[in-house]
Design an enzyme around this catalytic site. Sequence first.
Site, mmCIF file in Angstrom:
data_model
loop_
_atom_site.group_PDB
_atom_site.id
_atom_site.type_symbol
_atom_site.label_atom_id
_atom_site.label_comp_id
_atom_site.label_asym_id
_atom_site.label_seq_id
_atom_site.Cartn_x
_atom_site.Cartn_y
_atom_site.Cartn_z
ATOM 1 N N GLU A 1 -4.045 -8.131 -2.586
ATOM 2 C CA GLU A 1 -3.574 -7.031 -1.724
ATOM 3 C C GLU A 1 -2.055 -6.860 -1.686
ATOM 4 O OE1 GLU A 1 -5.637 -9.410 -0.749
ATOM 5 O OE2 GLU A 1 -4.575 -10.681 0.677
ATOM 6 N N GLY B 1 19.400 24.633 19.406
ATOM 7 C CA GLY B 1 20.592 24.122 18.711
ATOM 8 C C GLY B 1 20.731 24.628 17.292
ATOM 9 N N GLU B 2 19.962 25.668 16.900
ATOM 10 C CA GLU B 2 19.968 26.096 15.503
ATOM 11 C C GLU B 2 21.294 26.706 15.057
ATOM 12 O OE1 GLU B 2 18.006 27.123 17.950
ATOM 13 O OE2 GLU B 2 17.030 29.033 17.547
ATOM 14 N N ALA C 1 24.008 25.369 15.175
ATOM 15 C CA ALA C 1 24.772 24.296 14.530
ATOM 16 C C ALA C 1 24.642 24.346 13.014
ATOM 17 C CB ALA C 1 24.301 22.943 15.036
ATOM 18 N N LEU D 1 30.463 -16.404 -11.182
ATOM 19 C CA LEU D 1 30.364 -16.323 -9.719
ATOM 20 C C LEU D 1 28.924 -16.336 -9.232
ATOM 21 C CD1 LEU D 1 33.047 -13.527 -9.196
ATOM 22 C CD2 LEU D 1 33.299 -15.934 -8.593
ATOM 23 N N GLY E 1 18.218 -12.277 -11.871
ATOM 24 C CA GLY E 1 17.296 -12.005 -12.954
ATOM 25 C C GLY E 1 17.862 -10.976 -13.916
ATOM 26 N N GLY F 1 21.187 -10.436 -14.734
ATOM 27 C CA GLY F 1 22.414 -10.773 -15.465
ATOM 28 C C GLY F 1 23.311 -11.631 -14.599
ATOM 29 N N ASP G 1 18.813 -3.615 1.907
ATOM 30 C CA ASP G 1 18.697 -5.026 1.526
ATOM 31 C C ASP G 1 19.713 -5.903 2.239
ATOM 32 O OD1 ASP G 1 17.480 -7.135 0.322
ATOM 33 O OD2 ASP G 1 18.529 -6.942 -1.585
ATOM 34 N N LYS H 1 20.981 -8.975 4.187
ATOM 35 C CA LYS H 1 20.668 -10.403 4.351
ATOM 36 C C LYS H 1 22.000 -11.125 4.143
ATOM 37 C CE LYS H 1 18.974 -10.369 -0.413
ATOM 38 N NZ LYS H 1 17.871 -10.647 -1.310
ATOM 39 N N ASN I 1 23.839 -10.989 0.852
ATOM 40 C CA ASN I 1 24.534 -9.786 0.396
ATOM 41 C C ASN I 1 25.795 -9.504 1.209
ATOM 42 O OD1 ASN I 1 22.883 -9.318 -1.730
ATOM 43 N ND2 ASN I 1 21.567 -7.840 -0.684
ATOM 44 N N ASP J 1 26.072 -5.315 -3.178
ATOM 45 C CA ASP J 1 24.813 -5.071 -3.884
ATOM 46 C C ASP J 1 24.099 -3.798 -3.415
ATOM 47 O OD1 ASP J 1 22.654 -5.083 -5.499
ATOM 48 O OD2 ASP J 1 22.125 -7.176 -5.145
ATOM 49 N N THR K 1 13.989 -7.412 1.107
ATOM 50 C CA THR K 1 13.686 -8.843 1.104
ATOM 51 C C THR K 1 12.667 -9.086 2.226
ATOM 52 O OG1 THR K 1 15.854 -9.304 0.202
ATOM 53 C CG2 THR K 1 14.733 -11.148 1.270
#
Length: 782
Positions: free
Chosen positions: A270, A393-394, A396, A473, A477, A479, A591, A593, A596, A609, A626
């Site tokens: 699943e 508000g249209e 705007a 540095l 996966g 490079g 992403d 975390k 990063n 990233d 993640t």
Amino acid sequence: MGTTACTVCRPKDAHCPVECHGLKVECPLPNLFDPTSQRLEFLSQVKLFQRLPQDQHQLLASACEDVYFQDGEVIMKQGDDGHEFFVIKEGEAEVLISEKKMAVLKAGQYFGENALLRDEPRTASIKAVGRLKALRISRTKFVEMGLREKLDFPQRKAVGGQHHQVVVKAPTPKTESERQLISNALKKNQNLQSVVDLDMSRIKAICDIAWREEVPKGTKVITEGDDNADYFYIVQSGSFVVKLAAQSMEGKPNAATPASLIGPGESFGELALLYFAPRAATVQASDDASVWIIDRGNFKKIMAKSSDEKETEYLKYLEKVDMLSPLKRDEKMALAKCLTEVSFNKGEVIMKQGEPGDAFYLLVDGSVDFIKEGENKPGTRYQGFQDKAKPFGEQALLNNKPRACTVRVASQTARALMVDKQSFDMLLGPLEELKKRGKSGKSKLQEERQSTTIDSSRFGKIKRKDLKVLGLLGCGGFGAVELVEHQGTKETYALKALSKGFIVKSGMQNSVMSEKKVQLMCDSPFIVKVFETFNGPEDLCFLLELALGGELYATYNKKGFFGKVGHAKFYAAGVVVAFDHLHSKKIVFRDLKPENLLLNEHGHVKLTDMGLAKVTLGKTFTTCGTPDYFAPELIASSGHTLSVDWWTLGILTYELMCGFPPFEADQPMETYKKVKRGIGQVAFPPKCRGAAEDLIKKLCKADPSQRLAMKSGGVANIKEHEWYKDFEWQAFESLKMEVPYQPQVKSKTDFANFSARDADRPPQVKYKDDGSCWDKDFATSD
Ligand code: ADE
């Protein structure tokens, strides 16, 4: 030779086999001492220590001590803070969770490794069965000997960014009893049921698309680690054996879990329905079998269908707005997809008279008062209904003229659909032009429009041939990221290379082009800058701003910063400002975390990233990120907006405060179940209570429109939150605030804060140009 303390004894000596009681006597059982080499062998099996450079292993072995436990002795207690780690040398121990025996640990197995890094409540109790001999190391000793600083912390991997060709077969006709079996199997699949909403109409749609295949005995339908993970299987007949991947977890055996059997009416695979990720287990037919197969693409379409239905409903509302009459049908449909849900509480002001108008609303639930300030009259009340939305508000969308009145929520809660002028303009161009064009002109959706202007004169100055590689540095996966120096200016940069062979193999051509676009759009001191992009024969490269202070993830682990409030506020603030910048350009990051986030030589934090970032007007549908940081709507595959980023900020804040993310589990599906149960079910340790807990809970609301920065007030709601009381945002944003941690960086070429190894470089995937020119617009320089 003088006498020494018996090293067999623990400080309180109760279980010393020779009962020396801590007296300074020479141990009469010298053969009980392990020579260091034997210790090294034991320790080399521990996952955590595999992150320690080889030359530190001797030191590690000397930091360990032998300990003994009697039958029935509790070695660690569930719920207690852990400070020690153990490897069993002889004997056995029981793992107990809430008094229930979960597993038995044997020689060579270990427990409590997280205790070496942080204070964390033990997730299980461990009790000796018979006499047990173990190696023990305490966190104090581990830290004192400088071992924590030497550890290498690999990044948690993001999932779901890839696309590849998937074989999808025509549905197989089904009998009523086969439909019943499929439907029951879906209902019975606990994992699936607990993460996505499978109502009757979705179950029926899944039954419709399933096709049948025969599987001869011995066939491996799923292979652990396999990248071709695109299908979910329901067993019609026969059976399958599942072998779960080896696990290493606190308090549980680090051996492979025993195999289990799956029979008719049951299902497996699943996770592949949610996103692309290598398989975590092997499933093999144990006799001739027959299965129903469902592919991810079709499953996702079924899950997104309710969103399609909603958009058709929204279209009807838009048809009734006079000001939008110049829009063609396809433009209105695109606008309907762009509408986002916003929610309000009683008394909240949605628009304020006199303020520049920047958004248009459709009230779909609740009531609001339109109030003319200065007029001593009660406002006019309007009610919004799901089937009869009230637009306001249209103006705007036409101009930024000040609002003519104030709109305040009169009901307990109210919900509206909203589009801001910027999104409208990015999608269709200015409404004035649409009015001029009239109904007869070409649809704006068919025009290629640059959504943002990028100052291209900035680029083309630095040539790749002038860059000299000085060190490694990081690796992924895709490079590597290398430290490079410009031979002319002596300026240093980070050069991130993506293998073109790998990009094509994993179908990431579009996402890499999007990464470049997004990266070029960013201009914030809290986001790593791009200086050039290069297109080589084998790789695509980003020349990036260098941040030599190290990754926040590694820094937190090595320095033990988890739980430090000042640090957490500072780094989370960097994310607030970075997200504010990205969202102002309609970029969703997806992403977040600590891996990063980088620190520069001054200790300032930078988001890095853009691999999963994307310009998004309204909803987008790819489940990626993640797993520990996934928002519930990502898991439910129901479409997500910029609001997923605010969820991830809540998760990051929790992790920085507690040392682990709130929904952490051994398997991603277990994490998703916890996410579905919600932040209300998560335990907040004492150091994360009060204002921090309140902020995290307000960011991690299940309803995306309820997340703190999504409510009226926006990002200011976070900046003004109690947790940030006394935080000088202005000083912070102008980089004048004192940093909580000053990394050691000796020069522009000092990369000692990074510990990537050449051995971690991914294997090369040779690139073969397919002539599609997917990469032709990548480079800004050569
Ligand atoms: N800038 C961008 N990526 C980087 C990295 N991995 N290390 C240092 N600086 C960087």
